[in-house]
Design a protein around this motif. Structure first.
Motif, PDB file in Angstrom:
ATOM      1  N   MET A  75       0.849  -1.175   0.000  1.00  0.00           N
ATOM      2  CA  MET A  75       0.000   0.000   0.000  1.00  0.00           C
ATOM      3  C   MET A  75       0.895   1.238   0.000  1.00  0.00           C
ATOM      4  O   MET A  75       1.858   1.321   0.738  1.00  0.00           O
ATOM      5  N   SER A  76       0.541   2.211  -0.810  1.00  0.00           N
ATOM      6  CA  SER A  76       1.389   3.402  -0.902  1.00  0.00           C
ATOM      7  C   SER A  76       1.294   4.248   0.368  1.00  0.00           C
ATOM      8  O   SER A  76       0.327   4.164   1.130  1.00  0.00           O
ATOM      9  N   LYS A  77       2.306   5.051   0.576  1.00  0.00           N
ATOM     10  CA  LYS A  77       2.328   5.911   1.757  1.00  0.00           C
ATOM     11  C   LYS A  77       1.220   6.959   1.706  1.00  0.00           C
ATOM     12  O   LYS A  77       0.729   7.397   2.751  1.00  0.00           O
ATOM     13  N   TYR A  78       0.818   7.351   0.496  1.00  0.00           N
ATOM     14  CA  TYR A  78      -0.289   8.301   0.365  1.00  0.00           C
ATOM     15  C   TYR A  78      -1.567   7.703   0.947  1.00  0.00           C
ATOM     16  O   TYR A  78      -2.239   8.309   1.786  1.00  0.00           O
ATOM     17  N   ILE A  79      -1.904   6.509   0.468  1.00  0.00           N
ATOM     18  CA  ILE A  79      -3.149   5.855   0.875  1.00  0.00           C
ATOM     19  C   ILE A  79      -3.098   5.464   2.347  1.00  0.00           C
ATOM     20  O   ILE A  79      -4.078   5.632   3.074  1.00  0.00           O
ATOM     21  N   SER A  80      -1.962   4.945   2.794  1.00  0.00           N
ATOM     22  CA  SER A  80      -1.817   4.564   4.203  1.00  0.00           C
ATOM     23  C   SER A  80      -2.033   5.770   5.115  1.00  0.00           C
ATOM     24  O   SER A  80      -2.762   5.685   6.106  1.00  0.00           O
ATOM     25  N   THR A  81      -1.401   6.877   4.764  1.00  0.00           N
ATOM     26  CA  THR A  81      -1.512   8.083   5.584  1.00  0.00           C
ATOM     27  C   THR A  81      -2.958   8.558   5.651  1.00  0.00           C
ATOM     28  O   THR A  81      -3.493   8.812   6.739  1.00  0.00           O
ATOM     29  N   ILE A  82      -3.600   8.670   4.514  1.00  0.00           N
ATOM     30  CA  ILE A  82      -4.975   9.176   4.482  1.00  0.00           C
ATOM     31  C   ILE A  82      -5.928   8.205   5.170  1.00  0.00           C
ATOM     32  O   ILE A  82      -6.802   8.614   5.937  1.00  0.00           O
ATOM     33  N   GLY A  83      -5.761   6.906   4.951  1.00  0.00           N
ATOM     34  CA  GLY A  83      -6.609   5.913   5.615  1.00  0.00           C
ATOM     35  C   GLY A  83      -6.472   5.962   7.125  1.00  0.00           C
ATOM     36  O   GLY A  83      -7.477   5.926   7.854  1.00  0.00           O
ATOM     37  N   LEU A  84      -5.244   6.052   7.613  1.00  0.00           N
ATOM     38  CA  LEU A  84      -5.026   6.144   9.053  1.00  0.00           C
ATOM     39  C   LEU A  84      -5.588   7.448   9.628  1.00  0.00           C
ATOM     40  O   LEU A  84      -6.130   7.463  10.740  1.00  0.00           O
ATOM     41  N   LEU A  85      -5.494   8.530   8.871  1.00  0.00           N
ATOM     42  CA  LEU A  85      -6.061   9.799   9.338  1.00  0.00           C
ATOM     43  C   LEU A  85      -7.582   9.732   9.408  1.00  0.00           C
ATOM     44  O   LEU A  85      -8.200  10.295  10.317  1.00  0.00           O
ATOM     45  N   ILE A  86      -8.197   9.039   8.478  1.00  0.00           N
ATOM     46  CA  ILE A  86      -9.655   8.872   8.513  1.00  0.00           C
ATOM     47  C   ILE A  86     -10.052   8.078   9.758  1.00  0.00           C
ATOM     48  O   ILE A  86     -10.981   8.457  10.484  1.00  0.00           O
ATOM     49  N   LEU A  87      -9.361   6.964  10.015  1.00  0.00           N
ATOM     50  CA  LEU A  87      -9.653   6.171  11.215  1.00  0.00           C
ATOM     51  C   LEU A  87      -9.426   6.996  12.487  1.00  0.00           C
ATOM     52  O   LEU A  87     -10.247   6.972  13.409  1.00  0.00           O
ATOM     53  N   SER A  88      -8.329   7.720  12.520  1.00  0.00           N
ATOM     54  CA  SER A  88      -8.015   8.558  13.672  1.00  0.00           C
ATOM     55  C   SER A  88      -9.135   9.560  13.934  1.00  0.00           C
ATOM     56  O   SER A  88      -9.588   9.737  15.064  1.00  0.00           O
ATOM     57  N   ASN A  89      -9.580  10.198  12.882  1.00  0.00           N
ATOM     58  CA  ASN A  89     -10.613  11.223  13.038  1.00  0.00           C
ATOM     59  C   ASN A  89     -11.967  10.635  13.397  1.00  0.00           C
ATOM     60  O   ASN A  89     -12.771  11.289  14.061  1.00  0.00           O
ATOM     61  N   ALA A  90     -12.239   9.406  12.983  1.00  0.00           N
ATOM     62  CA  ALA A  90     -13.480   8.752  13.391  1.00  0.00           C
ATOM     63  C   ALA A  90     -13.491   8.571  14.909  1.00  0.00           C
ATOM     64  O   ALA A  90     -14.491   8.869  15.579  1.00  0.00           O
ATOM     65  N   PHE A  91     -12.380   8.103  15.474  1.00  0.00           N
ATOM     66  CA  PHE A  91     -12.291   7.951  16.928  1.00  0.00           C
ATOM     67  C   PHE A  91     -12.318   9.306  17.625  1.00  0.00           C
ATOM     68  O   PHE A  91     -12.959   9.462  18.667  1.00  0.00           O
ATOM     69  N   MET A  92     -11.631  10.297  17.065  1.00  0.00           N
ATOM     70  CA  MET A  92     -11.597  11.620  17.675  1.00  0.00           C
ATOM     71  C   MET A  92     -13.004  12.218  17.737  1.00  0.00           C
ATOM     72  O   MET A  92     -13.427  12.748  18.774  1.00  0.00           O
ATOM     73  N   THR A  93     -13.720  12.128  16.639  1.00  0.00           N
ATOM     74  CA  THR A  93     -15.063  12.698  16.589  1.00  0.00           C
ATOM     75  C   THR A  93     -15.982  11.994  17.578  1.00  0.00           C
ATOM     76  O   THR A  93     -16.762  12.646  18.280  1.00  0.00           O
ATOM     77  N   LEU A  94     -15.874  10.677  17.653  1.00  0.00           N
ATOM     78  CA  LEU A  94     -16.685   9.929  18.616  1.00  0.00           C
ATOM     79  C   LEU A  94     -16.319  10.324  20.047  1.00  0.00           C
ATOM     80  O   LEU A  94     -17.201  10.511  20.896  1.00  0.00           O
ATOM     81  N   ALA A  95     -15.029  10.491  20.327  1.00  0.00           N
ATOM     82  CA  ALA A  95     -14.590  10.877  21.674  1.00  0.00           C
ATOM     83  C   ALA A  95     -15.066  12.278  22.036  1.00  0.00           C
ATOM     84  O   ALA A  95     -15.488  12.528  23.166  1.00  0.00           O
TER      85      ALA A  95
END
Length: 124
Positions: A1-21
């Protein structure tokens, strides 16, 4: 997986938890849900527990994506990507979970300005 996609995917997951918190307790621990009497300290601990998972995704995203660590994005680019993802995740969350958020012309204008910000940050 490219670093572009990995970075954006992880940021999406991170923000899902942040928003829920940050905002989930307003929906799930309110008068309608019957949990309004939950002590504030318990809500804070629950939010901190969710924020732990946010950091489990945010830190790797920044390390993978940072040009300082061999990634494709500058520090400023990482920040603007994160901010745009935060707003998108928040809008999806607020519309689907709270069901009382309506998009207005001001939201549209704001998102267009954000797209302009992304353009200018990445053009540099």
């Amino acid at each position: 997986m490219s670093k572009y996609i990995s970075t954006i995917g992880l940021l999406i997951l991170s923000n899902a938890f942040m928003t829920l918190a940050w905002y989930g307790h307003l929906k799930f621990f309110n008068k309608e849900g019957g949990h309004a009497s939950t002590p504030l300290w318990m809500i804070i601990l629950l939010s901190w527990g969710l924020a732990f998972f946010e950091y489990c995704f945010q830190v790797p995203a920044n390390r993978i994506g940072s040009s300082e660590m061999g990634g494709p994005f500058s520090l400023v680019q990482l920040k603007i990507i994160q901010e745009v993802i935060t707003l998108i995740v928040f809008m999806i969350f607020s519309v689907t979970v709270f069901k009382n958020t309506q998009f207005t012309i001001n939201h549209l204008i704001g998102f267009i300005l954000l797209i302009g910000a992304v353009y200018f940050i990445f053009k540099a």
